[in-house]
Design a protein around this motif. Structure first.
Motif, PDB file in Angstrom:
ATOM      1  N   ASP A  13       6.917  -4.471 158.887  1.00 21.98           N
ATOM      2  CA  ASP A  13       8.080  -5.084 158.255  1.00 21.98           C
ATOM      3  C   ASP A  13       7.689  -5.705 156.921  1.00 21.98           C
ATOM      4  O   ASP A  13       6.598  -5.435 156.405  1.00 21.98           O
ATOM      5  N   LEU A  14       8.580  -6.532 156.388  1.00 22.36           N
ATOM      6  CA  LEU A  14       8.414  -7.059 155.040  1.00 22.36           C
ATOM      7  C   LEU A  14       8.316  -8.580 155.048  1.00 22.36           C
ATOM      8  O   LEU A  14       8.854  -9.241 155.933  1.00 22.36           O
ATOM      9  N   VAL A  15       7.631  -9.100 154.054  1.00 19.37           N
ATOM     10  CA  VAL A  15       7.690 -10.520 153.737  1.00 19.37           C
ATOM     11  C   VAL A  15       8.004 -10.606 152.253  1.00 19.37           C
ATOM     12  O   VAL A  15       7.510  -9.809 151.450  1.00 19.37           O
ATOM     13  N   TYR A  16       8.859 -11.567 151.885  1.00 15.59           N
ATOM     14  CA  TYR A  16       9.383 -11.601 150.521  1.00 15.59           C
ATOM     15  C   TYR A  16       8.607 -12.524 149.600  1.00 15.59           C
ATOM     16  O   TYR A  16       8.253 -13.645 149.974  1.00 15.59           O
ATOM     17  N   ASP A  17       8.366 -12.016 148.415  1.00 11.71           N
ATOM     18  CA  ASP A  17       7.930 -12.853 147.302  1.00 11.71           C
ATOM     19  C   ASP A  17       9.218 -13.233 146.585  1.00 11.71           C
ATOM     20  O   ASP A  17       9.782 -12.441 145.834  1.00 11.71           O
ATOM     21  N   ALA A  59      20.685 -18.348 155.350  1.00  9.07           N
ATOM     22  CA  ALA A  59      21.355 -18.236 154.048  1.00  9.07           C
ATOM     23  C   ALA A  59      20.878 -16.992 153.313  1.00  9.07           C
ATOM     24  O   ALA A  59      19.707 -16.612 153.404  1.00  9.07           O
ATOM     25  N   PHE A  60      21.799 -16.360 152.600  1.00 12.47           N
ATOM     26  CA  PHE A  60      21.520 -15.235 151.712  1.00 12.47           C
ATOM     27  C   PHE A  60      22.170 -15.503 150.365  1.00 12.47           C
ATOM     28  O   PHE A  60      23.330 -15.926 150.309  1.00 12.47           O
ATOM     29  N   ILE A  61      21.464 -15.234 149.278  1.00  7.95           N
ATOM     30  CA  ILE A  61      22.083 -15.102 147.962  1.00  7.95           C
ATOM     31  C   ILE A  61      22.125 -13.606 147.679  1.00  7.95           C
ATOM     32  O   ILE A  61      21.084 -12.936 147.681  1.00  7.95           O
ATOM     33  N   LEU A  62      23.317 -13.078 147.438  1.00  8.74           N
ATOM     34  CA  LEU A  62      23.500 -11.637 147.304  1.00  8.74           C
ATOM     35  C   LEU A  62      24.171 -11.269 145.995  1.00  8.74           C
ATOM     36  O   LEU A  62      24.988 -12.033 145.474  1.00  8.74           O
ATOM     37  N   LEU A  63      23.826 -10.108 145.495  1.00 10.17           N
ATOM     38  CA  LEU A  63      24.480  -9.532 144.318  1.00 10.17           C
ATOM     39  C   LEU A  63      25.150  -8.241 144.759  1.00 10.17           C
ATOM     40  O   LEU A  63      24.488  -7.325 145.266  1.00 10.17           O
ATOM     41  N   ASN A 119      16.661 -15.394 150.312  1.00  5.75           N
ATOM     42  CA  ASN A 119      17.147 -15.715 151.654  1.00  5.75           C
ATOM     43  C   ASN A 119      16.337 -16.844 152.257  1.00  5.75           C
ATOM     44  O   ASN A 119      15.247 -17.162 151.794  1.00  5.75           O
ATOM     45  N   ALA A 120      16.913 -17.478 153.274  1.00  6.40           N
ATOM     46  CA  ALA A 120      16.294 -18.658 153.848  1.00  6.40           C
ATOM     47  C   ALA A 120      16.667 -18.789 155.313  1.00  6.40           C
ATOM     48  O   ALA A 120      17.644 -18.202 155.790  1.00  6.40           O
ATOM     49  N   GLY A 121      15.889 -19.592 156.031  1.00  2.22           N
ATOM     50  CA  GLY A 121      16.177 -19.872 157.423  1.00  2.22           C
ATOM     51  C   GLY A 121      16.069 -18.652 158.308  1.00  2.22           C
ATOM     52  O   GLY A 121      15.173 -17.820 158.138  1.00  2.22           O
ATOM     53  N   TYR A 122      16.986 -18.519 159.242  1.00  2.00           N
ATOM     54  CA  TYR A 122      16.965 -17.417 160.195  1.00  2.00           C
ATOM     55  C   TYR A 122      16.904 -16.064 159.495  1.00  2.00           C
ATOM     56  O   TYR A 122      16.256 -15.131 159.982  1.00  2.00           O
ATOM     57  N   CYS A 123      17.558 -15.950 158.370  1.00  2.00           N
ATOM     58  CA  CYS A 123      17.605 -14.680 157.628  1.00  2.00           C
ATOM     59  C   CYS A 123      16.243 -14.292 157.059  1.00  2.00           C
ATOM     60  O   CYS A 123      16.037 -13.146 156.665  1.00  2.00           O
TER      61      CYS A 123
END
Length: 551
Positions: free
Chosen positions: A535-539, A248-252, A300-304
Motif C-alpha cells: 500500500d501507500l504512505v503519503y508525503d 478528513a480529505f481535502i479534494l480537488l 488527508n487526516a485521521g481515519y482516512c
C-alpha cells in the motif's frame, strides 16, 4: 631502481600499522530489521496535482482547510490509540516510531490490528471509545440509551461509574479550533454552495447531527475544492460496532473525468433491468439521488490516512443522514499511484508476458469505478418472503455482497462495451487487469469480506478455465471468451443466492473457496521477495505547501 618496490612495501606496512592501531569507532545501535521489512510494505508517494485552475482565493483557503484537517488528526489519535506523544516517546527505534505513525498506534493495520511488536499488548476491542476494562455486561446494564449513539464515547467517572459523553463535548477544543479555520476558509470560498456546506458542517460538528450539512454537501455541484470532515466510518469500534472514527480529505474535483463518468449514473436503471437473472430477481430500482465524482486527493487526516489508503468512498453513510442520497468519490491520483507502485510491478511477475500490454491504468480505474457502482445495484430483498438479503444470509452477507460487487462490475463493463459506451477501449484490458488485481488484493489475506470474496472468484474462474497457469514461467494467461462466460455465470449464481436468501449455498461457496490454497502461496512469496509494496504512505503537507508556492 630495484629499491622502489621495497620502499613501497615499507610504506604500505607503516600505513597498515597506523590504521590498525587506531581506536575502533563505536558501532551505531542497530534496530530490529523486522520493522524495516514492515515499512517496505508501504510505498511513499507525494500527494500532488495541477492547481493551475484554482483562483488566488481558492489557493489561499487551502492552508485553512489543512489546519482544520490537522485538528481531525488529533481527534483520531485519541480514538485510535490515546496519547500520541507518550507513545512516540516510549519508542526508541526510529523505524518503529515511523510505523506507529503510519498505523496511528502500535497495532498493524495490514495484519488485522495485531501488535507489530511484543512491546505492546493486544488492541482492546473498544479502543478509544470505551474504557479498556469495560465488560459487555457493564455496557448493557448502563441505563442510558445514548450509549448506542454512534457519536458518543463512554468513560469512567471518578467513582468508577460509566458515563456517556457526546463527541462534540469529548473533543470540544479541537472542534472549536477547526471551526475557526473553517470560518477563515468560508471568507475566501467563491462557491456559494461550498460556503453553505462549510457553514452547516461547523454547526453540525458542534451538535453531532450531520443531516443538514450532508444535504448541503450532496447539493454541491459547482465547487472545484471539496472538504470531507467529521465521523467517517464505524469499523474500528469492535466492541459494539457502532462508534464512528473521525477523518478528513481535502479534494480537488477533476471536472473533465467527472463529466466523462456522469453518464454512468444515468445508466443505472438500464443496468439493473439487464442483470443476468430472471425478471423476478431484478425488480428493485437502483438507489436514487446518487452521483459519481472524480477527485485528486490533496491532503488527508485521521481515519482516512491510517494504514492502507482509500481509492474510493461512498458517502455519506446511512447512519449519518438517511435519505440524502449518496455520492461515489473516486480518487484518481491515488488509483494512479497504486497502479504504478503496486499493480504494474505485480503484473510483470504473474501475468503472461504477451498479455502484459493489457495492463492499463484506464482499465484499472474503470474496474475500480464499477465496483462502487455495483454496490448500488442488485438485490436487497429476497423474492420468497425471507426478508432482507442481509437477514437471510446472516454472517455470510458481507462476503456475498463483496463478491457480488466484485463480479457484477465486470458484467456491467462487458455490457457497456457491447453498447459501445466505453469508446475505443479494449475489453481484454479490463479482463487482464482484473486478473492482476486479485494478486494485489490477495496480499491482504482473508481477514475481511473482500479478501474472502477475492479467493472465491479466483477459484471459480480457475475451475471455469477463464485463465490458465504456466508452471514454467509462473504466469497466468486469460482466456477472453471463457472469462466472459464465467463472469456471466458467477453473476447469475450470486444474484440467485441473494434473491433466494440461500444461506446454505452461501456457506458452501465460502467454505469451499474462501481461503488461500497452498499453490497460491508461491506466487505471494515471489511478490514479497521482490519487495513490491502492499500500500501507500503519503508525503503530504509540505508537498501541498510546495504546490501552493508554485501557483
Amino acid at each position: 631502481m630495484k629499491k622502489y618496490p621495497a620502499l613501497l612495501t615499507l610504506i604500505s606496512i607503516c600505513f597498515l600499522t597506523i590504521f590498525s592501531c587506531q581506536p575502533k569507532k563505536e558501532e551505531k545501535k542497530t534496530f530490529d530489521s523486522v520493522m524495516k521489512r514492515k515499512l517496505a510494505n508501504y510505498a511513499t508517494v507525494e500527494l500532488s496535482t495541477d492547481l493551475s485552475g484554482l483562483s488566488a482565493n481558492q489557493i489561499k483557503l487551502l492552508p485553512h482547510l489543512m489546519n482544520a484537517a490537522k485538528k481531525i488528526d488529533e481527534i483520531y489519535w485519541q480514538q485510535a490509540y490515546g496519547e500520541k506523544e507518550k507513545l512516540l516517546k516510549s519508542i526508541s527505534d526510529p523505524d518503529m516510531k515511523k510505523y506507529a505513525m503510519i498505523n496511528y498506534g502500535p497495532w498493524d493495520r495490514l495484519e488485522g490490528l495485531k501488535p507489530f511488536s511484543d512491546d505492546f499488548p493486544p488492541r482492546p476491542l473498544g479502543q478509544g471509545f470505551y474504557p479498556p476494562d469495560i465488560t459487555q455486561n457493564e455496557f448493557f446494564e448502563l441505563k442510558d440509551d445514548n450509549k448506542y449513539n454512534p457519536f458518543t464515547i463512554l468513560q469512567r467517572k471518578v467513582n468508577g461509574e460509566l458515563e456517556v459523553v457526546p463527541y462534540h463535548k469529548a473533543y470540544k477544543s479541537q472542534i472549536e479550533e477547526l471551526s475557526q479555520s473553517l470560518e477563515k476558509a468560508i471568507e475566501l470560498a467563491e462557491s456559494k454552495e461550498f460556503k453553505t456546506y462549510l457553514q452547516k458542517r461547523i454547526e453540525d460538528l458542534k451538535k453531532d447531527d450531520f443531516m443538514e450539512s450532508d444535504k448541503a454537501w450532496m447539493a454541491m455541484k459547482d465547487n472545484a475544492l471539496d472538504f470531507i470532515v467529521g465521523p467517517i466510518e464505524n469499523v474500528e469500534d469492535r466492541f459494539i460496532w457502532t462508534k464512528y472514527s473521525y477523518g478528513a480529505f481535502i479534494l480537488l474535483k477533476d471536472k473533465e473525468w467527472s463529466k466523462k463518468v456522469e453518464r454512468y449514473s444515468l445508466l443505472l436503471p438500464y443496468l439493473q433491468k439487464n442483470l443476468p437473472v430472471d425478471e423476478k430477481y431484478r425488480k428493485e430500482e437502483p438507489g436514487k439521488n446518487s452521483d459519481i465524482g472524480i477527485y485528486d486527493v490533496l491532503y488527508n487526516a485521521g481515519y482516512c490516512n491510517a494504514g492502507g489508503k482509500f481509492i474510493a468512498m461512498n458517502l455519506p453513510f446511512a447512519e449519518t443522514s438517511i435519505g440524502t442520497g449518496t455520492r461515489k468519490l473516486h480518487f484518481k491520483n491515488i488509483v494512479q499511484a497504486k497502479f504504478d507502485k503496486i499493480l504494474k510491478p505485480i503484473s510483470d511477475l504473474v501475468i503472461d508476458e504477451k498479455q502484459r500490454k493489457h495492463i492499463k491504468f484506464e482499465a484499472f480505474f474503470l474496474n475500480t469505478l464499477f465496483f462502487e457502482i455495483s454496490n448500488a445495484l442488485g438485490i436487497t430483498q429476497t423474492i420468497n418472503n425471507r426478508g432482507s438479503v442481509k437477514d437471510a444470509l446472516k454472517e455470510h452477507h458481507s462476503v456475498i455482497t463483496a463478491l457480488k460487487n466484485d463480479v457484477l462490475r465486470m458484467f456491467f463493463l462487458t455490457k457497456l462495451h457491447e453498447m459501445r459506451e466505453l469508446g475505443d477501449t479494449d475489453l481484454m484490458d479490463n479482463y487482464v487487469t482484473y486478473m492482476a488485481e486479485v494478486f494485489r488484493s490477495m496480499r491482504f489475506g482473508v481477514t475481511d469480506a473482500q479478501g474472502v470474496a477475492n479467493m472465491i472468484r479466483f477459484y471459480y474462474f480457475e475451475e471455469a478455465e477463464a485463465f490458465k497457469y504456466n508452471y514454467k514461467t509462473g504466469t497466468y494467461r486469460v482466456n477472453f471468451y471463457k472469462m466472459k462466460k464465467a463472469i456471466m455465470a458467477l453473476s447469475e449464481q450470486i444474484l440467485k443466492i441473494q434473491g433466494d436468501g440461500n444461506y446454505a449455498a452461501a456457506k458452501e461457496m465460502i467454505t469451499e473457496k474462501g481461503f488461500i490454497r497452498n499453490e497460491l502461496l508461491n506466487d505471494l512469496y515471489r511478490i514479497q521477495r521482490q519487495r513490491i509494496p502492499k500500500d501507500l504512505v503519503y508525503d503530504q503537507g509540505e508537498g501541498l505547501i510546495g504546490m501552493l508556492s508554485n501557483n
